[in-house]
Motif scaffolding. Sequence first.
Motif, PDB file in Angstrom:
ATOM      1  N   GLN A 120     -30.986 -34.181  79.892  1.00 21.55           N
ATOM      2  CA  GLN A 120     -31.260 -32.873  80.497  1.00 21.55           C
ATOM      3  C   GLN A 120     -30.316 -32.583  81.667  1.00 21.55           C
ATOM      4  O   GLN A 120     -30.262 -31.454  82.156  1.00 21.55           O
ATOM      5  CB  GLN A 120     -32.720 -32.797  80.954  1.00 21.55           C
ATOM      6  N   ALA A 121     -29.557 -33.584  82.126  1.00 22.85           N
ATOM      7  CA  ALA A 121     -28.662 -33.411  83.278  1.00 22.85           C
ATOM      8  C   ALA A 121     -27.529 -32.439  82.942  1.00 22.85           C
ATOM      9  O   ALA A 121     -27.182 -32.232  81.778  1.00 22.85           O
ATOM     10  CB  ALA A 121     -28.087 -34.766  83.702  1.00 22.85           C
ATOM     11  N   ASP A 122     -26.938 -31.875  83.987  1.00 21.57           N
ATOM     12  CA  ASP A 122     -25.811 -30.956  83.819  1.00 21.57           C
ATOM     13  C   ASP A 122     -24.524 -31.701  83.483  1.00 21.57           C
ATOM     14  O   ASP A 122     -23.750 -31.272  82.631  1.00 21.57           O
ATOM     15  CB  ASP A 122     -25.588 -30.149  85.110  1.00 21.57           C
ATOM     16  N   ILE A 123     -24.276 -32.811  84.195  1.00 17.73           N
ATOM     17  CA  ILE A 123     -23.093 -33.646  83.944  1.00 17.73           C
ATOM     18  C   ILE A 123     -23.588 -35.029  83.565  1.00 17.73           C
ATOM     19  O   ILE A 123     -24.336 -35.662  84.309  1.00 17.73           O
ATOM     20  CB  ILE A 123     -22.155 -33.703  85.169  1.00 17.73           C
ATOM     21  N   ILE A 124     -23.144 -35.482  82.394  1.00 15.94           N
ATOM     22  CA  ILE A 124     -23.616 -36.745  81.830  1.00 15.94           C
ATOM     23  C   ILE A 124     -22.425 -37.670  81.605  1.00 15.94           C
ATOM     24  O   ILE A 124     -21.487 -37.306  80.898  1.00 15.94           O
ATOM     25  CB  ILE A 124     -24.340 -36.500  80.489  1.00 15.94           C
ATOM     26  N   PHE A 125     -22.475 -38.836  82.223  1.00 13.51           N
ATOM     27  CA  PHE A 125     -21.440 -39.849  82.007  1.00 13.51           C
ATOM     28  C   PHE A 125     -21.840 -40.685  80.799  1.00 13.51           C
ATOM     29  O   PHE A 125     -22.946 -41.229  80.759  1.00 13.51           O
ATOM     30  CB  PHE A 125     -21.302 -40.757  83.236  1.00 13.51           C
ATOM     31  N   LEU A 126     -20.948 -40.798  79.855  1.00 12.26           N
ATOM     32  CA  LEU A 126     -21.182 -41.577  78.653  1.00 12.26           C
ATOM     33  C   LEU A 126     -20.505 -42.927  78.837  1.00 12.26           C
ATOM     34  O   LEU A 126     -19.281 -43.039  78.787  1.00 12.26           O
ATOM     35  CB  LEU A 126     -20.601 -40.823  77.453  1.00 12.26           C
ATOM     36  N   ALA A 127     -21.312 -43.970  79.109  1.00 11.49           N
ATOM     37  CA  ALA A 127     -20.799 -45.303  79.422  1.00 11.49           C
ATOM     38  C   ALA A 127     -21.366 -46.338  78.448  1.00 11.49           C
ATOM     39  O   ALA A 127     -21.688 -47.456  78.839  1.00 11.49           O
ATOM     40  CB  ALA A 127     -21.128 -45.664  80.861  1.00 11.49           C
ATOM     41  N   VAL A 128     -21.485 -45.933  77.197  1.00 10.68           N
ATOM     42  CA  VAL A 128     -21.985 -46.831  76.151  1.00 10.68           C
ATOM     43  C   VAL A 128     -20.809 -47.418  75.396  1.00 10.68           C
ATOM     44  O   VAL A 128     -19.698 -46.891  75.471  1.00 10.68           O
ATOM     45  CB  VAL A 128     -22.926 -46.076  75.171  1.00 10.68           C
ATOM     46  N   PRO A 129     -21.000 -48.510  74.647  1.00  9.46           N
ATOM     47  CA  PRO A 129     -19.931 -48.966  73.764  1.00  9.46           C
ATOM     48  C   PRO A 129     -19.561 -47.829  72.807  1.00  9.46           C
ATOM     49  O   PRO A 129     -20.440 -47.078  72.345  1.00  9.46           O
ATOM     50  CB  PRO A 129     -20.555 -50.143  73.019  1.00  9.46           C
ATOM     51  N   PHE A 130     -18.292 -47.669  72.523  1.00  6.99           N
ATOM     52  CA  PHE A 130     -17.802 -46.529  71.742  1.00  6.99           C
ATOM     53  C   PHE A 130     -18.605 -46.289  70.461  1.00  6.99           C
ATOM     54  O   PHE A 130     -18.942 -45.155  70.139  1.00  6.99           O
ATOM     55  CB  PHE A 130     -16.318 -46.706  71.398  1.00  6.99           C
ATOM     56  N   GLU A 131     -18.936 -47.361  69.750  1.00  8.25           N
ATOM     57  CA  GLU A 131     -19.623 -47.203  68.466  1.00  8.25           C
ATOM     58  C   GLU A 131     -21.037 -46.633  68.621  1.00  8.25           C
ATOM     59  O   GLU A 131     -21.646 -46.226  67.638  1.00  8.25           O
ATOM     60  CB  GLU A 131     -19.644 -48.511  67.678  1.00  8.25           C
ATOM     61  N   GLN A 132     -21.554 -46.533  69.834  1.00  9.33           N
ATOM     62  CA  GLN A 132     -22.900 -45.988  70.059  1.00  9.33           C
ATOM     63  C   GLN A 132     -22.906 -44.510  70.458  1.00  9.33           C
ATOM     64  O   GLN A 132     -23.966 -43.909  70.586  1.00  9.33           O
ATOM     65  CB  GLN A 132     -23.625 -46.802  71.128  1.00  9.33           C
ATOM     66  N   HIS A 133     -21.736 -43.900  70.636  1.00  8.90           N
ATOM     67  CA  HIS A 133     -21.726 -42.519  71.131  1.00  8.90           C
ATOM     68  C   HIS A 133     -22.369 -41.537  70.155  1.00  8.90           C
ATOM     69  O   HIS A 133     -23.026 -40.590  70.568  1.00  8.90           O
ATOM     70  CB  HIS A 133     -20.309 -42.066  71.517  1.00  8.90           C
TER      71      HIS A 133
END
Length: 192
Positions: A58-71
């Motif tokens: 729900q956030a406005d800016i979301i940092f995606l810091a997962v292993p690539f295969e999980q995006h």
Amino acid sequence: MNYAIIGFGTVGQALARAFARQNIEVAVASRRPPEALAPQAKAIGPTVVPTTLQEAIQADIIFLAVPFEQHREVARSLANWQGKTIVDAMNGFGVSSAVVAKAFPGARLVKGFNHLAARTLATDPRVQGGRRVVFLSSDDEGAAAPVAALAEQLGFAPVHLGKFEEGGALVQARADKSWGPLIFQDLFKQEA
């Protein structure tokens, strides 16, 4: 404006430390329940708030810091990402952030904060009379501006490299299992 970090491994925790240093609240989420993240979040600081994935998106800016295969798994959490800015802090070999952008329909995607090793990203960016550089790239000109402003607020010196296939290629992992020339470069911008 509110913020979230999805993925609470070494990179996610390093990003959380940047928010905590500036007393900026940030939600953190992973595949684990919030209570499993609570001890690490508490150790980082009171502004780091463990939450569920559904609350974090729900956030406005979301940092995606997962292993690539999980995006893609994260992307399926919401049918339409309209109004969201996703900061791709992942490193997938041979894959441009343009591919990641397609997984998040409607989102504005910015590649950033991925070129520094997590242990470096976790440290105070104000060093040696200057500020640590973070590189940003996006195919959406307007998307990079609020991320650059946030980087400034976190104490970093943002440098916009242009579009994903242009300057963005300088900070991505390549198909031949090598790295772009700016990845892992710990650069500083001197204060004027």
